[in-house]
Design an enzyme around this catalytic site. Sequence first.
Site, PDB file in Angstrom:
ATOM      1  N   HIS A   1       0.813  -1.238   0.000  1.00 31.48           N
ATOM      2  CA  HIS A   1       0.000   0.000   0.000  1.00 31.48           C
ATOM      3  C   HIS A   1       0.841   1.282   0.000  1.00 31.48           C
ATOM      4  O   HIS A   1       0.315   2.367  -0.208  1.00 31.48           O
ATOM      5  CB  HIS A   1      -1.011  -0.007   1.161  1.00 31.48           C
ATOM      6  CG  HIS A   1      -0.448   0.227   2.531  1.00 31.48           C
ATOM      7  ND1 HIS A   1      -0.367   1.467   3.091  1.00 31.48           N
ATOM      8  CD2 HIS A   1       0.056  -0.631   3.465  1.00 31.48           C
ATOM      9  CE1 HIS A   1       0.144   1.370   4.317  1.00 31.48           C
ATOM     10  NE2 HIS A   1       0.411   0.100   4.564  1.00 31.48           N
TER      11      HIS A   1
ATOM     12  N   THR B   1      -3.935 -19.250   3.759  1.00 34.99           N
ATOM     13  CA  THR B   1      -4.192 -19.358   2.319  1.00 34.99           C
ATOM     14  C   THR B   1      -3.569 -18.169   1.592  1.00 34.99           C
ATOM     15  O   THR B   1      -3.785 -17.017   1.980  1.00 34.99           O
ATOM     16  CB  THR B   1      -5.715 -19.386   2.057  1.00 34.99           C
ATOM     17  OG1 THR B   1      -6.238 -20.526   2.728  1.00 34.99           O
ATOM     18  CG2 THR B   1      -6.026 -19.451   0.575  1.00 34.99           C
TER      19      THR B   1
ATOM     20  N   CYS C   1       1.361   5.560  11.963  1.00 34.70           N
ATOM     21  CA  CYS C   1       1.407   4.324  12.744  1.00 34.70           C
ATOM     22  C   CYS C   1       1.590   4.620  14.220  1.00 34.70           C
ATOM     23  O   CYS C   1       1.319   3.799  15.067  1.00 34.70           O
ATOM     24  CB  CYS C   1       2.598   3.463  12.336  1.00 34.70           C
ATOM     25  SG  CYS C   1       2.835   3.392  10.616  1.00 34.70           S
TER      26      CYS C   1
HETATM   27  N1  PMP Z   1       8.266   0.178   8.202  1.00 38.83           N
HETATM   28  C1  PMP Z   1       8.191   1.456   7.831  1.00 38.83           C
HETATM   29  C2  PMP Z   1       9.459   2.235   7.663  1.00 38.83           C
HETATM   30  C3  PMP Z   1       6.953   2.051   7.596  1.00 38.83           C
HETATM   31  O1  PMP Z   1       6.894   3.332   7.215  1.00 38.83           O
HETATM   32  C4  PMP Z   1       5.779   1.285   7.779  1.00 38.83           C
HETATM   33  C5  PMP Z   1       4.412   1.896   7.576  1.00 38.83           C
HETATM   34  N2  PMP Z   1       4.226   3.108   8.223  1.00 38.83           N
HETATM   35  C6  PMP Z   1       5.910  -0.055   8.134  1.00 38.83           C
HETATM   36  C7  PMP Z   1       7.165  -0.576   8.352  1.00 38.83           C
HETATM   37  C8  PMP Z   1       4.705  -0.936   8.303  1.00 38.83           C
HETATM   38  O2  PMP Z   1       4.044  -1.108   7.070  1.00 38.83           O
HETATM   39  P1  PMP Z   1       2.632  -1.820   6.980  1.00 38.83           P
HETATM   40  O3  PMP Z   1       1.618  -0.727   7.011  1.00 38.83           O
HETATM   41  O4  PMP Z   1       2.640  -2.524   5.659  1.00 38.83           O
HETATM   42  O5  PMP Z   1       2.533  -2.748   8.115  1.00 38.83           O
END
Ligand code: PMP
Length: 377
Positions: free
Chosen positions: A205, A241, A324
């Site tokens: 994504h 799966t 995040c």
């Molecule tokens: N590592 C980094 C450097 C990211 O920027 C992110 C997403 N913010 C992730 C890992 C985690 O990605 P995902 O949303 O696919 O779990």
Amino acid sequence: MKDNNKIVYLDNAATTQVSDEVVALFVEIEKNNFANPNSIHALGVKNAKSVQIAKENILKSFRLNKHKVILTSSATEANNLAIKGYCLKYANRGKHIITTNVEHPSVLECFKQLKEQFDYNVTILEVDSKGCVSASQVKNEMSKDTILVSVMAVNNEIGSVNPINEIADVVHAYPKANLHVDTTQAIGKIDLDYSKIDMFVVSSHKIHGLKGSGALIYKSSLSFLPLLSGGGQEDGFRSSTVSVANASTIALAIKNALKEDRNAVNELKNKLVEGLKDIDGVELNSDENCSPYIVNFSLNKKKASVVVEDLSNKGIYVSSVSACNSKKEPYSYVVKALGKNDTLAHNTIRVSFSKNNTLEDVEIFLKELKNTLEAIR
Ligand code: PMP
């Protein structure tokens, strides 16, 4: 003046808009090739072949011939499997592991868990004022007990770029040690020799693919303690799966990302940085060596959260701290790690580009940022 209906989306490091090509492929596969690739009937066999071809295409895009692919639900899962799955598998070889203090939580939390619950000896390297670690910092910490070094290629908050090639050389001087690189924000955004990396990850994504789709790409000599046990899919390393649509669309997203022309985004970054230098109360956290896709700055007189909300009300979307982390941490541990004060670490704004952005987006952002800063207390 900004047209009221126009959306200015500048939060592409959080996620990107899925491409039409990916959506079309997803719909076609889910409608017509929906059989379980593990089924032994003809439809299953056909889909297993599609998954295999998708993986071969992924490796071809990265120019790899000694690696394999495990499809996962995200980069978070891929990082967890690479770090915990690998360390738990090779615990008998040594228990020293190294990372940096500005990794994404999906890396840092794995290290924390390995330290607290599995007694691993963890070294956390501190980045310099530009957000980078050096190969010599890694070298100074390596020992015969070191089994893993994990250093991100591009930081998700400020876009700083680590010297992965040099770090790989240091790590590979120790036969028991392997290098994991969180490449989530790097794919198609900086040049990297992926063949020197033992384990790296993809988040679909972030490159105009689907959410819920990721991959761990690893040297085929490596093995992992599975985190998901079950039917033994993905060579037994990740039961569940396999989604044929995820396999084919992540392969497409990677191919497109790796051939992306970065000149246009470089221009956007330059224009934004020039504009920000003229705004009072703005301090840049990203420098010219950072990924062109991420520009991070702090406000030293205004609250970033208020500014982000006001911009959002105008249809302009940026992040204060990374998406995040924004619910957990009121400040940016990454900007703090650069040696900035608390005010600056609490008031960061990240603008992140994709190929869909235009110079007009940057102009609108700069104009409305100035208006917002003047309007709010
Ligand atoms: N590592 C980094 C450097 C990211 O920027 C992110 C997403 N913010 C992730 C890992 C985690 O990605 P995902 O949303 O696919 O779990």
